[in-house]
Enzyme design. Structure first.
Site, short mmCIF file in Angstrom:
data_model
loop_
_atom_site.label_atom_id
_atom_site.label_comp_id
_atom_site.label_asym_id
_atom_site.label_seq_id
_atom_site.Cartn_x
_atom_site.Cartn_y
_atom_site.Cartn_z
N HIS A 1 0.84 -1.19 0.00
CA HIS A 1 0.00 0.00 0.00
C HIS A 1 0.88 1.25 0.00
O HIS A 1 2.08 1.18 0.29
CB HIS A 1 -0.99 0.02 1.18
CG HIS A 1 -0.36 0.10 2.54
ND1 HIS A 1 0.10 1.28 3.10
CD2 HIS A 1 -0.13 -0.87 3.49
CE1 HIS A 1 0.57 1.06 4.30
NE2 HIS A 1 0.46 -0.24 4.56
N CYS B 1 3.50 -4.70 6.46
CA CYS B 1 3.11 -4.37 5.09
C CYS B 1 4.31 -3.86 4.28
O CYS B 1 5.38 -3.60 4.82
CB CYS B 1 2.01 -3.32 5.09
SG CYS B 1 0.41 -3.95 5.68
#
Length: 248
Positions: free
Chosen positions: A213, A224
């Site tokens: 992201h 992430c």
């Protein structure tokens, strides 16, 4: 005492007359070629066998003569005078052979474009052939190199767009290594665990909530993969459900 730069010195009378005779001779050649080419049309006679070749040859001769005149006047005359001669020649050619100059110039531009594109393809081929794929398998669509903090997209084992910078999980929140698959995508995502932190262009590839992201690539994540904005958009547009993501 006055001084005149050699580049602006007028040609001597004898040299000027000789050059003028050459230009007149070239223009005469053009007119003669044009007359031969235009004669069948002026007489409104059907083309006889070989006449189309004659016309094509006349066009080529006119173009070659035009190129020679342009070169000679550019090499021997001042820019203003040269432009006048070139315009006169081009005007004659455009009357007798409408569109010839633009057709030839378009062909030249197309060839230059072809050569440039071929050179760009070769440069890209060499760049890709020298790319460090690490242990990422050819069937993976996205690869994540934790040691070098880089990630890239690939197709059939060939990198697309080169590796881009990223940041992965901090100590204690390491991004899991191994083979994963894209599970879901959420364009306007937020982290419900970490104070609703924005996670634009989220592409989840583990069941524990790890995703690509948009984020600050200078800061560690909670597992992430942070990407710069444009890279996040590129990954979003190119990764689809089921695509293989390999982390090593």
């Amino acid at each position: 005492m006055s001084f005149q730069h050699p580049a602006h010195t007028a040609p001597r009378n004898g040299d000027q007359r000789r050059f003028q005779r050459r230009v007149v001779g070239l223009l005469g050649s053009i007119i003669a070629v044009f007359s031969l080419a235009a004669a069948p049309q002026a007489a409104a006679q059907p083309l006889v066998p070989g006449s189309s070749d004659l016309f094509a040859n006349a066009r080529e001769a006119a173009w070659n003569t035009r190129v020679n005149v342009h070169r000679q006047v550019d090499a021997t005359m001042n820019p203003i005078a040269a432009q006048g001669i070139k315009s006169a020649v081009d005007n004659v050619i455009n009357v007798i052979f409408p569109g010839l100059i633009e057709q030839k110039n378009a062909a030249i531009r197309a060839e230059q474009q072809r050569i440039a594109e071929e050179a760009a393809r070769e440069a890209e081929r060499l760049r890709r052939s020298n790319f460090d794929y690490g242990s990422c398998p050819k069937h993976a669509r996205a690869c994540i190199d934790l040691a070098k903090q880089r990630t890239w997209l690939q197709k059939d084992g060939v990198v697309q767009g080169g590796a881009v910078p990223m940041s992965s999980g901090a100590p204690g929140w390491e991004t899991p290594k191994g083979t994963h698959r894209v599970l879901r995508k959420v364009r306007h995502e937020v982290s419900y665990i970490f104070d609703n932190a924005p996670m634009p262009y989220s592409i989840y590839f583990t069941t524990t909530g790890v995703a690509f992201h948009e984020g600050d690539v200078n800061l560690w994540s909670h597992g992430c993969i942070h990407l710069n904005h444009q890279d996040a958009v590129t990954f979003w547009n190119n990764l689809h459900i089921g695509d293989v993501v390999y982390v090593y």
